[in-house]
Design a protein around this motif. Structure first.
Motif, PDB file in Angstrom:
ATOM      1  N   PRO A 102      66.378  -2.913  37.536  1.00 22.49           N
ATOM      2  CA  PRO A 102      65.637  -2.036  38.435  1.00 22.49           C
ATOM      3  C   PRO A 102      65.838  -0.569  38.113  1.00 22.49           C
ATOM      4  N   TRP A 103      64.861   0.240  38.465  1.00 17.11           N
ATOM      5  CA  TRP A 103      64.998   1.695  38.487  1.00 17.11           C
ATOM      6  C   TRP A 103      65.373   2.100  39.911  1.00 17.11           C
ATOM      7  N   ALA A 104      66.346   2.976  40.013  1.00 19.94           N
ATOM      8  CA  ALA A 104      66.817   3.413  41.327  1.00 19.94           C
ATOM      9  C   ALA A 104      67.470   4.784  41.172  1.00 19.94           C
ATOM     10  N   VAL A 105      67.978   5.313  42.282  1.00 19.40           N
ATOM     11  CA  VAL A 105      68.651   6.613  42.269  1.00 19.40           C
ATOM     12  C   VAL A 105      70.157   6.358  42.174  1.00 19.40           C
ATOM     13  N   PHE A 106      70.746   6.741  41.054  1.00 18.74           N
ATOM     14  CA  PHE A 106      72.171   6.509  40.806  1.00 18.74           C
ATOM     15  C   PHE A 106      72.988   7.743  41.177  1.00 18.74           C
ATOM     16  N   TYR A 107      74.229   7.487  41.569  1.00 18.95           N
ATOM     17  CA  TYR A 107      75.140   8.582  41.920  1.00 18.95           C
ATOM     18  C   TYR A 107      76.577   8.093  41.756  1.00 18.95           C
ATOM     19  N   ARG A 108      77.502   9.048  41.717  1.00 16.10           N
ATOM     20  CA  ARG A 108      78.923   8.707  41.651  1.00 16.10           C
ATOM     21  C   ARG A 108      79.480   8.595  43.056  1.00 16.10           C
ATOM     22  N   LYS A 109      80.081   7.467  43.360  1.00 18.14           N
ATOM     23  CA  LYS A 109      80.634   7.239  44.697  1.00 18.14           C
ATOM     24  C   LYS A 109      81.672   8.293  45.065  1.00 18.14           C
ATOM     25  N   SER A 110      82.513   8.644  44.097  1.00 17.73           N
ATOM     26  CA  SER A 110      83.579   9.604  44.394  1.00 17.73           C
ATOM     27  C   SER A 110      83.022  10.977  44.745  1.00 17.73           C
ATOM     28  N   VAL A 111      81.926  11.370  44.096  1.00 18.67           N
ATOM     29  CA  VAL A 111      81.307  12.668  44.389  1.00 18.67           C
ATOM     30  C   VAL A 111      80.707  12.663  45.787  1.00 18.67           C
ATOM     31  N   PHE A 112      80.052  11.577  46.138  1.00 14.88           N
ATOM     32  CA  PHE A 112      79.472  11.477  47.481  1.00 14.88           C
ATOM     33  C   PHE A 112      80.576  11.465  48.537  1.00 14.88           C
ATOM     34  N   TRP A 124      78.738  12.796  51.717  1.00 11.65           N
ATOM     35  CA  TRP A 124      77.335  12.410  51.616  1.00 11.65           C
ATOM     36  C   TRP A 124      77.176  10.898  51.729  1.00 11.65           C
ATOM     37  N   ALA A 125      76.023  10.486  52.192  1.00  8.42           N
ATOM     38  CA  ALA A 125      75.686   9.063  52.275  1.00  8.42           C
ATOM     39  C   ALA A 125      74.302   8.865  51.671  1.00  8.42           C
ATOM     40  N   ALA A 126      74.043   7.660  51.196  1.00  9.46           N
ATOM     41  CA  ALA A 126      72.724   7.357  50.647  1.00  9.46           C
ATOM     42  C   ALA A 126      71.669   7.572  51.733  1.00  9.46           C
ATOM     43  N   PRO A 127      70.619   8.318  51.441  1.00  8.64           N
ATOM     44  CA  PRO A 127      69.614   8.623  52.469  1.00  8.64           C
ATOM     45  C   PRO A 127      68.763   7.403  52.809  1.00  8.64           C
ATOM     46  N   GLU A 128      68.436   7.282  54.083  1.00 11.67           N
ATOM     47  CA  GLU A 128      67.602   6.170  54.520  1.00 11.67           C
ATOM     48  C   GLU A 128      66.197   6.618  54.888  1.00 11.67           C
ATOM     49  N   PHE A 139      70.837   3.819  45.256  1.00  3.24           N
ATOM     50  CA  PHE A 139      69.975   3.465  46.391  1.00  3.24           C
ATOM     51  C   PHE A 139      68.540   3.513  45.915  1.00  3.24           C
ATOM     52  N   THR A 140      67.677   2.775  46.584  1.00  2.00           N
ATOM     53  CA  THR A 140      66.262   2.829  46.237  1.00  2.00           C
ATOM     54  C   THR A 140      65.651   4.114  46.779  1.00  2.00           C
ATOM     55  N   PHE A 141      64.700   4.637  46.055  1.00  2.00           N
ATOM     56  CA  PHE A 141      64.046   5.881  46.456  1.00  2.00           C
ATOM     57  C   PHE A 141      63.472   5.695  47.864  1.00  2.00           C
ATOM     58  N   PRO A 142      63.779   6.610  48.792  1.00  2.00           N
ATOM     59  CA  PRO A 142      63.379   6.408  50.190  1.00  2.00           C
ATOM     60  C   PRO A 142      61.871   6.547  50.408  1.00  2.00           C
ATOM     61  N   ALA A 143      61.424   6.073  51.549  1.00  2.00           N
ATOM     62  CA  ALA A 143      60.004   6.175  51.910  1.00  2.00           C
ATOM     63  C   ALA A 143      59.610   7.635  52.075  1.00  2.00           C
ATOM     64  N   LEU A 144      58.419   7.964  51.600  1.00  2.00           N
ATOM     65  CA  LEU A 144      57.849   9.296  51.824  1.00  2.00           C
ATOM     66  C   LEU A 144      56.707   9.244  52.830  1.00  2.00           C
ATOM     67  N   ASP A 145      56.205   8.035  53.071  1.00  2.00           N
ATOM     68  CA  ASP A 145      55.155   7.791  54.060  1.00  2.00           C
ATOM     69  C   ASP A 145      55.554   6.507  54.780  1.00  2.00           C
TER      70      ASP A 145
END
Length: 430
Positions: A158-168, A173-177, A297-303
């Motif tokens: 899958p394509w998704a938004v990757f990040y480092r857990k330690s940085v968040f 920060w938390a994955a946006p919903e 996380f998956t890219f959040p809804a925009l609509d």
């Protein structure tokens, strides 16, 4: 147009989940030659195996080499491996298939496979199916418009938004919903002198993933696939909205992306200069030293009326070249390549395993990221293959690559950009 859509849920329920011809003739010489036919498998049989990874290039090469070695050992068939770097393979594939190609070669599901089927460049593999462990949706993704199968899947990602857990965690920060969460996160990153998104498009194709996800989030999956097929207008309000939204998001991305490869962008996220990166799970290959610290996380809804249940999850696998010299041996091998045994050989032979298409393959080597990938893809209602696999290859490479790169250099002339794309779509897509 062939894609795995809503039925992909069932595929993954059990899964613990362009022109090969080179300016020099050396590759073609390596690919070609008369194999002499012979038996389909076993002692005395030979099959030529063309792969889109250069020798020593990393886990992807290691997996394919391990599969070739395992098949040779299990069957006694001689497997002649022709390893070519990924970009050269992509750019030279058409001439390769029209020349003296290998018998079996690595390729992709979707429109890219269907184009070769319609032009008679790859072999009908309908007699290879069904393959134990491959769900009907994978068979669907292997089927051309004529209703026949020309492809055997091996893996997906899958394509998704990757990040480092330690940085968040360090920054709270938390994955946006939601969309609001998403923009608040990016604003907070900028306030802390961290560029929200790593971004590199020197390779030409990575930014296609950004277009795909924005189009699916703003206009929906059905519109996106119709656009890829040429059934919707590239100069319409829907596509203009995608580029307008993208323009508004560019200040949250690394500047000058055309001078940066995807690996360099990944390094920027890996070292903490950037907070996130939209890419496939292969991002791990570029920053293996922090792989255990990655999440996504998956890219959040925009609509909210469209939601966030569609994503890109390309399927990789194998085809048989119609001009290959040993069709029987090729079919025997390609069926084995779709098996659980082949997937297990690949994942036992490389430091970084892939996510197997075959539901009977072992998941013991899967990382937490891969286990999560299986869950995310199985929960998606609609799956696209990626722009350069879902549309005409010439259109993707000769129109959309330069058009997107022109947009990244000059994001303000959206009317002119979309008008130019549509004019070229008319001549290529009809």
């Amino acid at each position: 147009m062939v894609t795995a859509q809503a039925s992909r849920r069932s595929v993954l329920r059990a899964l613990g989940l362009g022109s090969l011809a080179l300016s020099s003739g050396s590759l073609l010489a390596a690919c070609g030659g008369d194999s002499g036919g012979g038996p389909a498998s076993g002692e005395g049989a030979t099959v030529k195996f063309g792969i889109n990874e250069a020798q020593g290039s990393g886990p992807a090469y290691d997996r394919l080499k391990a599969m070739a070695d395992a098949y040779a050992k299990e069957t006694g068939t001689e497997v002649s491996l022709n390893a070519v770097d990924h970009n050269t393979f992509q750019e030279s594939i058409n001439t390769y298939l029209q020349g003296t190609p290998d018998d079996v070669f690595t390729w992709f599901a979707g429109f890219r496979m269907a184009q070769f089927a319609e032009s008679g460049l790859i072999t009908d593999l309908s007699d290879v199916w069904p393959i134990d462990g491959l769900d009907d949706a994978f068979k669907q993704a292997s089927t051309a418009p004529d209703g026949k199968q020309y492809f055997v899947p091996v893996s997906y990602y899958p394509w998704a938004v990757f990040y480092r857990k330690s940085v968040f965690e360090k920054n709270g920060w938390a994955a946006p919903e939601t969309k609001d969460d998403f923009f608040a996160l990016m604003d907070d990153m900028q306030g802390k002198n961290i560029t929200p998104f790593a971004f590199g498009d020197k390779d030409g194709w990575p930014a296609m993933g950004t277009f795909d996800i924005l189009n699916m989030r703003l206009n929906g999956f059905d519109f996106h696939m119709a656009l890829m097929a040429g059934d919707e207008a590239w100069d319409g309000d829907e596509v203009k909205l995608v580029f307008e939204t993208w323009r508004d998001l560019l200040p949250y991305h690394q500047a000058d992306p055309l001078g940066r490869t995807w690996q360099e962008a990944a390094t920027s996220m890996g070292n903490g200069d950037c907070g996130m990166y939209l890419l496939g799970t292969f991002v791990v290959d570029a920053i293996a030293d922090v792989g255990d610290d990655l999440d996504f996380f998956t890219f959040p809804a925009l609509d909210d009326t469209i939601g966030a249940d569609a994503l890109d999850a390309p399927i990789d696998g194998f085809c048989v070249a119609a001009a290959g010299q040993n069709q029987d041996a090729a079919k025997e091998m390609v069926k084995w390549l779709g098996s659980a045994a082949a997937a297990d050989a690949a994942n036992n032979g490389a430091d970084a395993p892939f996510i197997a298409a075959n539901s009977e393959a072992s998941t013991s080597t899967y990382t937490d990221l891969q286990k999560k990938s299986v869950e995310v893809v199985s929960a998606a209602s609609n799956i696209a293959q990626f722009m350069d696999r879902d549309t005409n290859a010439d259109f993707a490479n000769t129109v959309m690559v330069p058009s997107i790169q022109e947009f990244l250099k000059n994001p303000d002339d959206i009317d002119g950009l979309t008008s130019s794309i549509q004019q070229q779509a008319n001549s290529i897509l009809g």
